[in-house]
Design an enzyme around this catalytic site. Structure first.
Site, PDB file in Angstrom:
ATOM      1  N   GLU A   1      -1.121  -3.499  -3.577  1.00 20.63           N
ATOM      2  CA  GLU A   1      -2.060  -3.965  -2.863  1.00 20.63           C
ATOM      3  C   GLU A   1      -3.274  -2.863  -2.799  1.00 20.63           C
ATOM      4  O   GLU A   1      -3.040  -1.676  -2.885  1.00 20.63           O
ATOM      5  CB  GLU A   1      -1.433  -3.997  -1.178  1.00 20.63           C
ATOM      6  CG  GLU A   1      -2.227  -4.573  -0.344  1.00 20.63           C
ATOM      7  CD  GLU A   1      -3.345  -3.433   0.579  1.00 20.63           C
ATOM      8  OE1 GLU A   1      -4.287  -3.847   0.846  1.00 20.63           O
ATOM      9  OE2 GLU A   1      -2.890  -2.283   0.337  1.00 20.63           O
TER      10      GLU A   1
ATOM     11  N   ASP B   1       0.917  -1.120   0.003  1.00 15.98           N
ATOM     12  CA  ASP B   1       0.042   0.052   0.010  1.00 15.98           C
ATOM     13  C   ASP B   1       0.966   1.119  -0.044  1.00 15.98           C
ATOM     14  O   ASP B   1       2.131   1.158   0.436  1.00 15.98           O
ATOM     15  CB  ASP B   1      -0.906   0.002   1.020  1.00 15.98           C
ATOM     16  CG  ASP B   1      -0.144   0.101   2.473  1.00 15.98           C
ATOM     17  OD1 ASP B   1       0.816   0.037   2.508  1.00 15.98           O
ATOM     18  OD2 ASP B   1      -1.172   0.221   3.556  1.00 15.98           O
TER      19      ASP B   1
END
Length: 172
Positions: A48, A22
């Site tokens: 992600e 992320d």
């Protein structure tokens, strides 16, 4: 973040790929924003995406509600607060948020100590050591703190919860 180029035989141009967990394009309390190296224009992004399609309330408002709930529980109800945090980075963000809140409340001094804040002795505590060791990973504010105080996170109120502390009458 990892990036690489690949050119198979017969391909006119190489394909550039960026692979990351992320990421955030905005700075937070401890890390700067994610940025691509100058001039890199990836053909493929692999990332992600847990919250990719989620619209969330503004972070500042969520943090204010959280801090108000913590304060209300501790001060008005004499309670304790347990915050399970499994994501590294998020654990550090919450530790910084609480530490700064304690400072604003004047709970940092020996004369008026606030309730103790503990971080588990597992991965979050280990990650804190890495953040202090590699302060260059942090945003500019935390890098400056490391240069003047020797610790990038500078968590004056946050202590590591050691095994067996639950048996003490007052672990703080």
């Amino acid at each position: 973040m990892f990036h690489a180029s690949y050119q198979a035989p017969g391909m006119a141009d190489p394909v550039t790929c960026v692979y990351t967990g992320d990421y955030n394009t905005r700075s937070d309390r401890h890390l700067g924003p994610a940025v691509l190296p100058q001039g890199l224009k990836p053909d493929v992004l692999i990332t992600e995406s847990t919250y990719a399609d989620t619209v969330r309330d503004a972070k500042r408002g969520r943090e204010r509600e959280f801090l108000n709930a913590v304060h209300d529980t501790l001060v008005h109800h004499g309670g304790k607060v347990l915050i399970p945090v499994f994501a590294l980075g998020r654990a550090q963000e919450l530790c910084i948020l609480l530490d700064e809140f304690w400072e604003r409340l004047g709970w940092r001094s020996a004369a008026t100590p606030g309730p103790p804040i503990f971080c588990t002795a597992g991965m979050a505590a280990s990650a804190n050591q890495y953040y202090d060791l590699y302060a260059r990973w942090m945003n500019e504010r935390r890098q400056a703190k490391a240069a003047t105080h020797g610790a990038a996170l500078g968590l004056g109120q946050v202590r590591v919860w050691e095994r067996g502390m639950e048996r003490r009458a007052d672990p703080g």
